[in-house]
Design a protein around this motif. Structure first.
Motif, PDB file in Angstrom:
ATOM      1  N   VAL A   1      -8.017  -4.402  45.830  1.00 21.95           N
ATOM      2  CA  VAL A   1      -7.822  -3.877  44.476  1.00 21.95           C
ATOM      3  C   VAL A   1      -6.318  -3.845  44.200  1.00 21.95           C
ATOM      4  O   VAL A   1      -5.553  -3.303  44.997  1.00 21.95           O
ATOM      5  N   PRO A   2      -5.886  -4.453  43.097  1.00 27.35           N
ATOM      6  CA  PRO A   2      -4.449  -4.572  42.866  1.00 27.35           C
ATOM      7  C   PRO A   2      -3.765  -3.206  42.731  1.00 27.35           C
ATOM      8  O   PRO A   2      -4.350  -2.248  42.230  1.00 27.35           O
ATOM      9  N   ARG A   3      -2.546  -3.154  43.183  1.00 28.21           N
ATOM     10  CA  ARG A   3      -1.739  -1.931  43.109  1.00 28.21           C
ATOM     11  C   ARG A   3      -1.607  -1.436  41.683  1.00 28.21           C
ATOM     12  O   ARG A   3      -1.585  -0.235  41.429  1.00 28.21           O
ATOM     13  N   GLU A   4      -1.522  -2.394  40.751  1.00 28.09           N
ATOM     14  CA  GLU A   4      -1.273  -2.019  39.361  1.00 28.09           C
ATOM     15  C   GLU A   4      -2.348  -1.070  38.844  1.00 28.09           C
ATOM     16  O   GLU A   4      -2.055  -0.144  38.075  1.00 28.09           O
ATOM     17  N   LEU A   5      -3.594  -1.315  39.278  1.00 35.73           N
ATOM     18  CA  LEU A   5      -4.685  -0.459  38.812  1.00 35.73           C
ATOM     19  C   LEU A   5      -4.469   0.972  39.269  1.00 35.73           C
ATOM     20  O   LEU A   5      -4.633   1.926  38.498  1.00 35.73           O
ATOM     21  N   ARG A   6      -4.076   1.123  40.533  1.00 37.38           N
ATOM     22  CA  ARG A   6      -3.839   2.464  41.065  1.00 37.38           C
ATOM     23  C   ARG A   6      -2.663   3.102  40.329  1.00 37.38           C
ATOM     24  O   ARG A   6      -2.724   4.259  39.919  1.00 37.38           O
ATOM     25  N   ASP A   7      -1.598   2.311  40.155  1.00 36.28           N
ATOM     26  CA  ASP A   7      -0.418   2.838  39.473  1.00 36.28           C
ATOM     27  C   ASP A   7      -0.774   3.321  38.078  1.00 36.28           C
ATOM     28  O   ASP A   7      -0.321   4.379  37.631  1.00 36.28           O
ATOM     29  N   ALA A   8      -1.599   2.532  37.388  1.00 34.13           N
ATOM     30  CA  ALA A   8      -1.982   2.911  36.030  1.00 34.13           C
ATOM     31  C   ALA A   8      -2.703   4.256  36.043  1.00 34.13           C
ATOM     32  O   ALA A   8      -2.465   5.121  35.197  1.00 34.13           O
ATOM     33  N   SER A   9      -3.572   4.417  37.054  1.00 39.80           N
ATOM     34  CA  SER A   9      -4.326   5.658  37.128  1.00 39.80           C
ATOM     35  C   SER A   9      -3.408   6.839  37.438  1.00 39.80           C
ATOM     36  O   SER A   9      -3.469   7.887  36.790  1.00 39.80           O
ATOM     37  N   TYR A  10      -2.519   6.647  38.393  1.00 42.58           N
ATOM     38  CA  TYR A  10      -1.585   7.731  38.738  1.00 42.58           C
ATOM     39  C   TYR A  10      -0.689   8.069  37.558  1.00 42.58           C
ATOM     40  O   TYR A  10      -0.366   9.224  37.299  1.00 42.58           O
ATOM     41  N   ALA A  11      -0.287   7.012  36.820  1.00 40.65           N
ATOM     42  CA  ALA A  11       0.623   7.231  35.695  1.00 40.65           C
ATOM     43  C   ALA A  11      -0.038   8.050  34.599  1.00 40.65           C
ATOM     44  O   ALA A  11       0.643   8.677  33.786  1.00 40.65           O
ATOM     45  N   LEU A  12      -1.365   8.062  34.585  1.00 38.97           N
ATOM     46  CA  LEU A  12      -2.064   8.877  33.589  1.00 38.97           C
ATOM     47  C   LEU A  12      -2.250  10.308  34.081  1.00 38.97           C
ATOM     48  O   LEU A  12      -2.923  11.102  33.443  1.00 38.97           O
ATOM     49  N   GLY A  13      -1.709  10.591  35.234  1.00 40.64           N
ATOM     50  CA  GLY A  13      -1.799  11.940  35.741  1.00 40.64           C
ATOM     51  C   GLY A  13      -3.002  12.211  36.602  1.00 40.64           C
ATOM     52  O   GLY A  13      -3.359  13.363  36.847  1.00 40.64           O
ATOM     53  N   ALA A  14      -3.666  11.145  37.087  1.00 35.89           N
ATOM     54  CA  ALA A  14      -4.835  11.355  37.931  1.00 35.89           C
ATOM     55  C   ALA A  14      -4.404  11.775  39.332  1.00 35.89           C
ATOM     56  O   ALA A  14      -3.330  11.387  39.795  1.00 35.89           O
ATOM     57  N   THR A  15      -5.231  12.584  39.958  1.00 36.40           N
ATOM     58  CA  THR A  15      -4.951  12.933  41.351  1.00 36.40           C
ATOM     59  C   THR A  15      -5.422  11.791  42.225  1.00 36.40           C
ATOM     60  O   THR A  15      -6.045  10.835  41.749  1.00 36.40           O
ATOM     61  N   ARG A  16      -5.158  11.933  43.524  1.00 40.59           N
ATOM     62  CA  ARG A  16      -5.505  10.853  44.429  1.00 40.59           C
ATOM     63  C   ARG A  16      -7.012  10.574  44.412  1.00 40.59           C
ATOM     64  O   ARG A  16      -7.434   9.432  44.322  1.00 40.59           O
ATOM     65  N   TRP A  17      -7.798  11.662  44.476  1.00 40.83           N
ATOM     66  CA  TRP A  17      -9.237  11.435  44.538  1.00 40.83           C
ATOM     67  C   TRP A  17      -9.821  10.991  43.214  1.00 40.83           C
ATOM     68  O   TRP A  17     -10.797  10.264  43.182  1.00 40.83           O
ATOM     69  N   GLN A  18      -9.205  11.449  42.125  1.00 46.05           N
ATOM     70  CA  GLN A  18      -9.635  10.917  40.835  1.00 46.05           C
ATOM     71  C   GLN A  18      -9.376   9.413  40.779  1.00 46.05           C
ATOM     72  O   GLN A  18     -10.186   8.643  40.262  1.00 46.05           O
ATOM     73  N   THR A  19      -8.246   9.007  41.334  1.00 46.60           N
ATOM     74  CA  THR A  19      -7.937   7.574  41.361  1.00 46.60           C
ATOM     75  C   THR A  19      -8.926   6.812  42.235  1.00 46.60           C
ATOM     76  O   THR A  19      -9.443   5.767  41.843  1.00 46.60           O
ATOM     77  N   ILE A  20      -9.195   7.380  43.416  1.00 51.84           N
ATOM     78  CA  ILE A  20     -10.094   6.683  44.339  1.00 51.84           C
ATOM     79  C   ILE A  20     -11.494   6.562  43.746  1.00 51.84           C
ATOM     80  O   ILE A  20     -12.078   5.475  43.694  1.00 51.84           O
TER      81      ILE A  20
END
Lengths: 324, 302, 341
Positions: free
Chosen positions: C219-238
């Motif tokens: 899964v590309p890093r960008e997707l995770r970054d986008a999620s974190y940038a929206l203020g998601a926590t780690r588990w919300q991202t996962i």
């Protein structure tokens, strides 16, 4: 205005502990820890139960008194012999096939289907290979060879050759797939550079591709040896003996002892199987069962560890290439 | 002063003394039994025309990848001992054209080439051509530097070893010569046996050039040789191209128009698989005849 | 021609003297250019590789052919309906009843696949569920939580788990775990489907974990970054980003794990009790398709109905696992090509 804002502004200074996060992280860790514990438990149990049995006598003697006493030397010998025979058959065939598929065969649909079939075959149950071994090697090839050569029932019965051939077919897809991966990991630009210098195809493969793919091929070979050494199902009916008072050795020209591929043999994993399920006195022979298992585990883990170390080593070297 | 082996010194002095050579048979007679036909026969098959200044001559050259035409009906003549640049937007067929000149397209499955390419009036698409020998005479440098994961010496000597040269002295001499020609010798002479992957990107690319030069090509094809390099390394490569052009016929593909203007004597502009315009570099950049060329040069597209 | 010959000669010696052949017409001098060399070595090696390639392919083809050839021969003597059940006189009931059972060595041999399929699924389904739980959980840990160093040490260790020979696993379940499980669950049979399933699960966990982890790491890093940038926590991202993006890979991992569990032989031969019952109870003894072949192939005569019946079981098992592998492969390929875009 503040009242209309749907999202509450968080306090940037505090770092609240979100219990759900912590819980899930702990859970994820548990998911790894439990399998590791199981691994440790199995290993520990085998070592605990088997270490007392392991002695030079155990490793070097033949089973005695209806296999309730004595050692397992014929099993160790048989395992090593059949593994050697297997890799002698499978490695040249598998590596050759992989080189052919990657470097010579085109991208036509025929070869795409073949690649998919090879991939799939790596996941086919091992007992199927046992069936194939009986039906093809022993009953079809063996019986027909006997018929043609008028040798009675020499080839048409279970023996080490057919067991090794069956195991070779089992590990063939493993070797082909790992070799293909290793070959595909060599950058196409290196092939182009070599061809542009006037190298022929084989020169390119020999001097540029194979040296870089060597690590991957070797890793695959070791892993398949380990797999072959540990498999039981394919050799159940293709050559294993319950008990054989002699080693499968024949004296070539009357002097040079070589492995006799037309003899039956004892084998570690098969020995464990029959000792645990068909032994005359399963409780009394428990130490022998543990000891044999420990030897088998030691053998396969050693091979697996070698493969893993190899892979890490070669991956690091390949990593250098990709950074540049 | 570097240490030179006596044998090498002797060879060099003999070379300096003049054209001492063992007597050689004329070409007509020295065809071995293995060869199926001689060069005169090959020449007869080619066009009965030769301009002494022309090295490569493409006639109605088309290349198809499967069903799509990557290059259609290109005819051009490339001058001897000059730098010819091929420019154009990506996917315009300039790299494809370059790869037809040493038949590297043969290595891509599903490629079909029609038309003819003459090098010194020999059609290299003649069925009797030995492609391996052809590629030795037409060297190639690729876009991404691709040294083999071997030592610097082994890289430079790779082509020589391929052609059966085992003599250490000859190998050393040729390696040094080619590294010098590639302007890399002074930087690497102290670590010839270290891995080529430890070199910087620019040095790697020059090593690739040296590797190509070592087998004595007459033509050097360069496929965007500086596109992955920093400006300083690029400048070195361009300098090198200037220095090499007196000995070699150089064809270079570039997407960088300034580079084409800096290094080349002639420039061909490709668009959509066709060669639009081909002229002196100066003319192409100053007074282009074709509207499309002008649009491209002035940056209106591509 | 003569003039040209002279020119060529002069040029040639000139070129040699300088160490490289260059100058006018030097291209013409290259004798090799027309030498259609015959490299015996090259030819030989090509032929050898071709032979290796084609014989490997041939062997693969033979597996298909032989398995199905022998399997089809079953129908020359037996009725297809016998694969489900056979009418037989029952001494207890004192009448003919339709018996759904595998009883190859009886007076009226019965070759119903139902109890075997039932046994296989009773082992493979729980095993896959357990393996999926630990495999996916572990994959999340390895790919999202663990540091690179932890991962590099944990992964090879877990691969060792996959390297345990299945006969060793069977021995462990038989000698150690079975009694333990009987004490915990108070089951009627010491050796039952659940014991087998646990053993199979341990061997399947690494398969699922490796493939699921690969899928998550793809899964590309960008997707995770986008999620974190929206203020998601780690588990919300996962849970909200990574797992949905990798879901096809994860399901392929589970499918492959299921195929592996269906095909496991030695563990089930040793630890499931080997009674061909039609049951839904995981704590009863069962006999899987693999165990059935392993237990009976040694004692059959070639060419007998029983022999063909075993091949039929094998062919059926082969078809099912091959199909599962094929589906998983398709799913993985699709995911790979999608993530590359």
């Amino acid at each position: 205005m503040n009242g209309t804002l749907a999202i509450p502004i968080p306090n940037l200074r505090s770092r609240p502990i979100i219990w759900r996060e912590v819980l899930l992280s702990v859970l994820a860790r548990v998911m790894v820890i439990i399998p590791l514990c199981v691994l440790a438990l199995i290993l520990g149990q085998m070592v605990w139960g088997g270490i007392g049995t392991i002695s030079w006598e155990f490793l070097s003697q033949v089973p005695q008194e209806g296999m309730t006493k004595g050692g397992i030397f014929p099993c160790i010998f048989g395992t090593l012999a059949i593994t050697l025979l297997m890799i002698l058959i499978a490695l040249p065939l598998g590596v050759g096939a992989a080189i052919y598929l990657v470097e010579y065969a085109g991208q036509g649909w025929v070869f795409r289907v073949i690649r998919a079939a090879v991939n799939n075959l790596a996941g086919v149950p091992s007992i199927i290979f046992g069936l194939f071994g009986v039906g093809f090697f022993i009953l079809f090839v063996g019986r027909n060879v006997d018929h043609v050569l008028q040798t009675g029932l020499l080839f048409g019965q279970p023996c080490m050759l057919w067991a090794a051939a069956t195991l070779a077919v089992l590990v063939l897809p493993v070797i082909i797939v790992s070799t293909e991966e290793a070959l595909n990991a060599v950058p196409q630009s290196h092939r182009s550079a070599s061809l542009a210098l006037g190298a022929t195809k084989w020169q390119t493969i020999r001097d540029v591709v194979l040296p870089q793919a060597r690590g991957g091929i070797l890793t695959g070979a070791i892993l398949s040896i380990s797999r072959g050494a540990g498999e039981t199902a394919p050799i159940l009916f293709t050559g294993c003996a319950y008990f054989l008072p002699r080693l499968p050795v024949v004296n070539l020209f009357g002097v040079i002892p070589v492995i006799n591929p037309f003899d039956q043999f004892m084998e570690l994993s098969y020995h464990i199987f029959i000792m645990t399920t068909q032994s005359m006195d399963a409780v009394q022979t428990l130490p022998i069962q543990y000891g044999t298992t420990l030897v088998l585990i030691g053998l396969t883990f050693l091979l697996n560890l070698t493969a893993i170390v190899f892979r890490i080593h070669f991956r690091k070297r390949l990593g250098c290439v990709s950074i540049q | 002063m570097e240490y030179v082996k006596p044998a090498v010194l002797f060879k060099r002095s003999m070379v300096a003394l003049g054209p001492y050579q063992e007597e050689e048979k004329p070409v007509e007679n020295d065809m071995t039994g293995k060869s199926q036909l001689d060069l005169t026969e090959l020449k007869k098959r080619s066009e009965n025309f030769q301009n002494p200044f022309v090295k490569i001559k493409a006639r109605n050259l088309s290349v198809y990848y499967g069903q799509t035409a990557a290059l259609s009906n290109v005819s051009m003549e490339i001058r001897k001992q000059a730098v010819t640049a091929l420019i154009g937007p990506s996917g315009c067929g300039k790299s494809t054209f370059l790869r037809t000149l040493n038949r590297m397209n043969d290595t891509i499955p599903g490629t079909r080439v029609t038309g003819k390419v003459f090098i010194d009036n020999i059609n290299i698409y003649d069925p009797d051509i030995n492609v391996v020998a052809l590629r030795r005479m037409v060297g190639m440098v690729f876009q991404k530097s691709n040294p083999f994961p071997k030592s610097i010496v082994d890289n430079a000597a790779y082509g020589l070893r391929l052609h059966g040269i085992r003599d250490r002295d000859v190998l050393e001499e040729k390696v040094e010569e080619s590294l010098r020609k590639a302007a890399l010798w002074d930087e690497v002479k102290d670590r010839l046996h270290s891995s080529a992957l430890e070199l910087s990107g620019g040095q790697q690319q020059r090593l690739c050039i040296a590797r190509a030069l070592a087998v004595d090509p007459e033509i050097l094809l360069m496929d965007e040789p500086a596109s992955a390099l920093d400006p300083i390394s690029t400048a070195k490569i361009e300098e090198l191209i200037h220095a090499l052009k007196k000995d070699y016929t150089i064809v270079i593909v570039t997407h960088n128009m300034q580079q084409a203007a800096r290094v080349s004597d002639y420039t061909a502009f490709f668009l959509l698989g066709e060669m639009v315009e081909y002229d002196h570099t100066q003319k192409i950049f100053e007074v282009p005849k074709d509207k499309r060329t002008e649009d491209y040069i002035t940056g209106r597209f591509g | 021609m003569k003039v040209e010959g002279l020119t060529l000669k002069r040029n040639r010696s000139f070129g040699r003297a300088r160490g490289f052949p260059k100058g006018q017409d030097s291209f013409l001098r290259s004798r090799e250019l027309t030498k259609k060399e015959f490299h015996p070595q090259e030819w030989l090696i090509h032929q050898m590789l071709r032979v290796a390639g084609f014989s490997s392919i041939l062997i693969i083809g033979l597996i298909f052919i032989f398995l199905f050839k022998e399997a089809v021969l079953f129908f020359t003597t037996a009725h297809p309906l016998s694969l489900i059940g056979t009418w037989d006189y029952d001494a207890w009931e004192e009448k003919n009843i339709f018996k759904v059972m595998w009883q190859a060595a009886s007076v009226v041999p019965k070759y119903s696949l139902i109890p075997l399929i039932c046994g296989s699924f009773l082992v493979a389904v729980p095993a896959t569920l357990i393996a999926a739980l630990f495999g996916i959980g572990g994959a999340v840990y390895l790919s999202e939580i663990a540091s690179a160093r932890t991962r590099e040490t944990l992964k090879p260790t877990l691969e060792l788990l996959a390297g345990i020979p299945s006969v060793v696993m069977g021995f462990f379940m038989l000698a150690v775990a079975a009694s333990l499980i009987q004490d915990i669950f108070h089951t009627k049979f010491r050796l039952n489907a659940f014991v087998g399933a646990l053993g199979v699960a341990v061997l399947t966990i690494p398969v699922v974990m490796t493939i699921a982890e690969d899928a998550m790491r793809a899964v590309p890093r960008e997707l995770r970054d986008a999620s974190y940038a929206l203020g998601a926590t780690r588990w919300q991202t996962i849970l909200g980003t990574v797992i949905p993006a990798a879901v096809s890979g994860i399901s392929a991992a589970v499918i492959l794990g299921f195929g592996r569990a269906l095909g496991e032989t030695m563990v089930v031969v040793m630890a499931t009790g080997n009674a061909a019952l039609v049951t839904g109870n995981v704590f009863s003894s069962v006999r899987t398709m693999t165990a059935n072949i392993a237990a009976e192939l040694g004692a059959v005569a070639q060419g007998s109905e029983h022999y063909y019946a075993l091949f039929l079981v094998g062919a059926f098992l082969f078809t099912v696992t091959f199909f599962l592998n094929f589906v998983a492969e398709m799913v993985l390929n699709k995911m790979r090509s999608r993530l590359r875009m």
